[in-house]
Design an enzyme around this catalytic site. Structure first.
Site, PDB file in Angstrom:
ATOM      1  N   SER A 139       0.855  -1.193   0.000  1.00  0.00           N
ATOM      2  CA  SER A 139       0.000   0.000   0.000  1.00  0.00           C
ATOM      3  C   SER A 139       0.885   1.235   0.000  1.00  0.00           C
ATOM      4  O   SER A 139       2.000   1.225   0.555  1.00  0.00           O
ATOM      5  CB  SER A 139      -0.891   0.014   1.249  1.00  0.00           C
ATOM      6  OG  SER A 139      -1.543   1.263   1.391  1.00  0.00           O
ATOM      7  N   TYR A 153      -1.980  -0.492  10.316  1.00  0.00           N
ATOM      8  CA  TYR A 153      -2.086  -1.064   8.969  1.00  0.00           C
ATOM      9  C   TYR A 153      -0.888  -0.664   8.108  1.00  0.00           C
ATOM     10  O   TYR A 153      -0.285  -1.502   7.430  1.00  0.00           O
ATOM     11  CB  TYR A 153      -3.387  -0.594   8.320  1.00  0.00           C
ATOM     12  CG  TYR A 153      -3.541  -0.988   6.872  1.00  0.00           C
ATOM     13  CD1 TYR A 153      -3.904  -2.285   6.525  1.00  0.00           C
ATOM     14  CD2 TYR A 153      -3.339  -0.064   5.847  1.00  0.00           C
ATOM     15  CE1 TYR A 153      -4.060  -2.656   5.199  1.00  0.00           C
ATOM     16  CE2 TYR A 153      -3.493  -0.425   4.525  1.00  0.00           C
ATOM     17  CZ  TYR A 153      -3.851  -1.718   4.198  1.00  0.00           C
ATOM     18  OH  TYR A 153      -3.994  -2.079   2.873  1.00  0.00           O
TER      19      TYR A 153
END
Length: 243
Positions: A139, A153
């Protein structure tokens, strides 16, 4: 004979788009899922309707025994492994670091980090002596940090970037390429649930002024799997519209 590809978290979102696109390139696709059996079977149906080869395979990728079983099952049903797309992940409940409790943190770490390591390990073991490719889905938050809501995350995705860099150097002499795609904000179910005004503000912060589509990420993933990327390993490819 078709090359065999495992796509973890292949029942929805980016994973489903990757499975469908890879099948177009001739991969026989194992669509992994943890709980969404109906959705995984729908992806398989779409691939078969288009003349491709696919099976749905259930496994919780954070559990070592289930990962081993999954790869064994894939090779029994489809043949020798040719590639892996590490995509299965969880975002976890958002919130500042001081509000993240142990169980929530462990779930995100177990799925997003331990699961990726276990799947990569099994892929490398099975690709030994043959060429192959692994693509990890990370990501853009790995570099941006996720301050305010998603530090936990983002930290797991930074770990995946490091896994990509380290493993690529380790297995390159054996003909196995390992790369990483780092999506930005993509139109998946997570973002679709946001209010329209929030999404409008998000789009303004993206240089290309729009949210990306899962199919655009899939194109990057499948390219890295292909022979067109035969001299690329250890790459971190951003698919984030400039953000």
């Amino acid at each position: 004979m078709s090359r065999v590809l495992v796509v973890t978290g292949g029942a929805r979102g980016i994973g489903a788009a990757v499975a469908l696109r890879a099948a177009q390139d001739g991969w026989a696709v194992a669509v992994n899922y943890r709980a969404s059996a109906d959705r995984a079977e729908e992806v398989v149906r779409q691939i078969r309707d288009r003349g491709g080869v696919a099976v749905a395979v259930q496994a919780d990728t954070s559990r070592e025994d289930e990962v081993v079983r999954m790869f064994d099952e894939v090779e029994r049903k489809l043949g020798l492994l040719g590639g892996l797309v590490n995509n299965a992940g969880v975002v976890g409940q958002p919130g500042p670091v001081q509000q993240i409790d142990g169980p929530r943190l462990r779930e995100v770490l177990d799925v997003n980090v331990v699961g990726y390591f276990l799947c990569a390990r099994e892929a490398v073991r099975r690709l030994e002596g043959r060429s192959g490719a692994i693509v990890n889905v990370s990501s853009r938050l790995a570099s941006l940090g996720g301050a305010g809501e998603q530090v936990h995350y983002a930290a797991t995705k930074a770990a995946i970037d490091t896994l990509t860099l380290g493993l690529s150097g380790e297995v390159a002499p054996r003909g196995i390429r390992v790369n990483c795609v780092r999506p930005g904000i993509i139109a998946t179910e997570i973002h679709a649930a946001r209010p329209a005004d929030v999404l409008a503000n998000v789009e303004k912060a993206i240089p290309l002024r729009r949210i990306g589509r899962p199919e655009e990420v899939a194109e990057a993933v499948v390219w890295l799997l292909s022979d067109k990327a035969s001299y690329i390993t250890g790459a971190l490819l951003d698919v984030g519209g400039g953000r």
